[in-house]
Design a protein around this motif. Structure first.
Motif, PDB file in Angstrom:
ATOM      1  N   VAL A 144      -7.271   3.178  -1.910  1.00  0.00           N
ATOM      2  CA  VAL A 144      -6.601   4.431  -1.530  1.00  0.00           C
ATOM      3  C   VAL A 144      -6.410   5.322  -2.756  1.00  0.00           C
ATOM      4  CG1 VAL A 144      -4.464   5.412  -0.630  1.00  0.00           C
ATOM      5  CG2 VAL A 144      -5.450   3.400   0.456  1.00  0.00           C
ATOM      6  N   SER A 186       0.282   3.314  -3.330  1.00  0.00           N
ATOM      7  CA  SER A 186      -0.497   4.536  -3.104  1.00  0.00           C
ATOM      8  C   SER A 186       0.361   5.781  -3.251  1.00  0.00           C
ATOM      9  CB  SER A 186      -1.146   4.499  -1.714  1.00  0.00           C
ATOM     10  OG  SER A 186      -0.172   4.384  -0.699  1.00  0.00           O
ATOM     11  N   VAL A 245      -9.492   7.224  -3.685  1.00  0.00           N
ATOM     12  CA  VAL A 245      -9.695   8.371  -2.799  1.00  0.00           C
ATOM     13  C   VAL A 245      -8.759   9.513  -3.192  1.00  0.00           C
ATOM     14  CG1 VAL A 245      -9.508   9.183  -0.415  1.00  0.00           C
ATOM     15  CG2 VAL A 245     -10.483   6.934  -0.895  1.00  0.00           C
ATOM     16  N   ILE A 246      -7.490   9.190  -3.496  1.00  0.00           N
ATOM     17  CA  ILE A 246      -6.518  10.215  -3.866  1.00  0.00           C
ATOM     18  C   ILE A 246      -6.943  10.935  -5.139  1.00  0.00           C
ATOM     19  CG2 ILE A 246      -4.158  10.582  -4.708  1.00  0.00           C
ATOM     20  CD1 ILE A 246      -3.268   8.353  -2.808  1.00  0.00           C
ATOM     21  N   SER A 262      -4.532  -0.694  -2.051  1.00  0.00           N
ATOM     22  CA  SER A 262      -3.929   0.440  -2.764  1.00  0.00           C
ATOM     23  C   SER A 262      -4.894   1.013  -3.781  1.00  0.00           C
ATOM     24  CB  SER A 262      -2.640  -0.001  -3.460  1.00  0.00           C
ATOM     25  OG  SER A 262      -1.702  -0.495  -2.534  1.00  0.00           O
ATOM     26  N   ILE A 320       0.836  -1.203   0.000  1.00  0.00           N
ATOM     27  CA  ILE A 320       0.000   0.000   0.000  1.00  0.00           C
ATOM     28  C   ILE A 320       0.869   1.250   0.000  1.00  0.00           C
ATOM     29  CG2 ILE A 320      -1.625   1.341   1.384  1.00  0.00           C
ATOM     30  CD1 ILE A 320      -2.968  -1.216   2.200  1.00  0.00           C
TER      31      ILE A 320
END
Length: 383
Positions: free
Chosen positions: A325, A43, A328-329, A322, A39
């Motif tokens: 995440v 990420s 979301v990023i 990942s 991750i």
């Protein structure tokens, strides 16, 4: 056909799978370390891609533009009409928009004031996105004003604005500002006739077909005007800015990957510890296997497969985490979670999984070699 039935076809694989299940807590902690490492790598890499896409999106269509302004060695206070015509000749396949600029303070009946940049030009349509109203291809008597500035001053389409003793009626509201507040950074766009007392142009905007064409036009202008190391005209292209951003984000991605790799390195040490403890606890069992004729290569393969299992499971779970995440990023930075599935970002999921698998197998080499090469007699005696 169940997993156990499939694994019976490969004894070393079946034994490796069963051995990992003996101490599930220790195995789970080792897998957790891999998950965190994957991750971290994936990420952080996806975050670098998201930052680059955000910067590219902020530039928007500006990459096909070049800005010409007076250089350090120019003999006048700005660009002359002759120089503007020469620019048109040097860059014939472009749109050349000369501009005169100033600053002024606008006042409203409600007592509000706004300090704005005043830009004079003939054709505002290629340069501005209009939220309300229209952007005429030839600005003669009307004006454009930033939407937020108009909101601050309580102005609407058709309202008059006074500049230098002249009245201009608002024809459109510019969609975006370049400033940082309602009282600064706004823009008022007027026809060139509002700048009759100003003989020179402050800048010229060149709009080309695309980024490379804008760069070619900029190079041609510099080659024509700037001879013998003199900077008569300064030419700036957003395409070069884009290249600098890409170079910076590439470096940033490598740095972020390096930081994430530290987590996976720590996880590799944990796997090494798990495999060493496992081989020590099963020393007698391995000695029995060797005594009944199991080859060193089979023992070596069994322990390496255990390590690979840890890498595969941790890599898959880490890649899935990942991806979540990353969504979301990209939602926060680019407002488009689906971009996490694009190859430019999703490749880091593959990188993280591969790194986890390789690191796990490498961590299992020494315990596997140690167990496979120990004498069966010593293993049974020390168990």
């Amino acid at each position: 056909m169940g997993l156990a039935t499939r694994l019976r076809r490969f004894p070393s694989v079946l034994m490796a799978w069963r051995n990992l299940g003996r101490n599930r807590t220790r195995t789970a902690l080792a897998v957790l370390g891999i998950v965190i490492g994957v991750i971290a790598i994936a990420s952080l890499g996806m975050a670098g891609v998201a930052l680059e896409q955000q910067a590219t999106s902020s530039l928007g269509s500006l990459t096909d533009q070049a800005i010409v302004s007076p250089g350090e060695d120019i003999d006048t206070d700005g660009l002359t009409e002759t120089q503007v015509e020469t620019i048109r000749d040097v860059a014939p396949a472009t749109t050349v928009i000369p501009q005169k600029t100033n600053r002024t303070e606008l006042s409203a009946r409600n007592g509000e004031k706004a300090n704005v940049q005043v830009t004079g030009l003939e054709n505002p349509a290629p340069l501005y996105d209009i939220a309300v109203g229209d952007a005429p291809t030839r600005l003669e008597t009307g004006t454009l004003i930033s939407e937020s500035t108009a909101r601050t001053l309580g102005l609407e389409i058709g309202d008059p604005i006074e500049y230098d003793g002249q009245l201009f009626r608002i024809r459109g509201l510019i969609a975006s500002d370049s400033g940082f507040g309602p009282d600064s950074g706004g823009e008022l766009v007027l026809p060139l006739s509002a700048f009759n007392e100003q003989d020179y142009y402050n800048s010229v905007t060149i709009i080309a077909e695309d980024g490379p064409a804008a760069t070619d036009a900029a190079n041609a202008i510099e080659a024509h005007f700037n001879e013998d190391d003199d900077e008569v005209l300064s030419v700036t292209t957003y395409a070069s800015v884009q290249e600098n951003i890409t170079s910076f984000t590439d470096t940033l991605e490598l740095a972020l990957l390096g930081i994430g790799s530290i987590s996976l390195f720590v996880a590799s040490v944990a796997i090494l510890n798990v495999m060493l403890m496992s081989t020590i606890e099963r020393r007698g069992e391995i000695g029995v296997l060797r005594a009944v004729g199991v080859r060193r290569g089979e023992v070596l393969r069994m322990i390496l497969i255990e390590a690979a299992f840890l890498g595969v499971v941790g890599g898959i779970v880490g890649a899935a985490g990942s991806l979540a995440v990353g969504c979301v990023i990209f939602h926060l930075l680019a407002n488009d979670p689906a971009l996490a599935l694009a190859w430019s970002s999703s490749r880091y999921l593959l990188y993280g999984f591969t790194f986890a698998l390789v690191a796990s197998v490498l961590s299992g080499i020494y315990p596997a070699w140690k167990a496979a090469n120990e004498s069966p007699v010593d293993a049974l005696r020390g168990s």
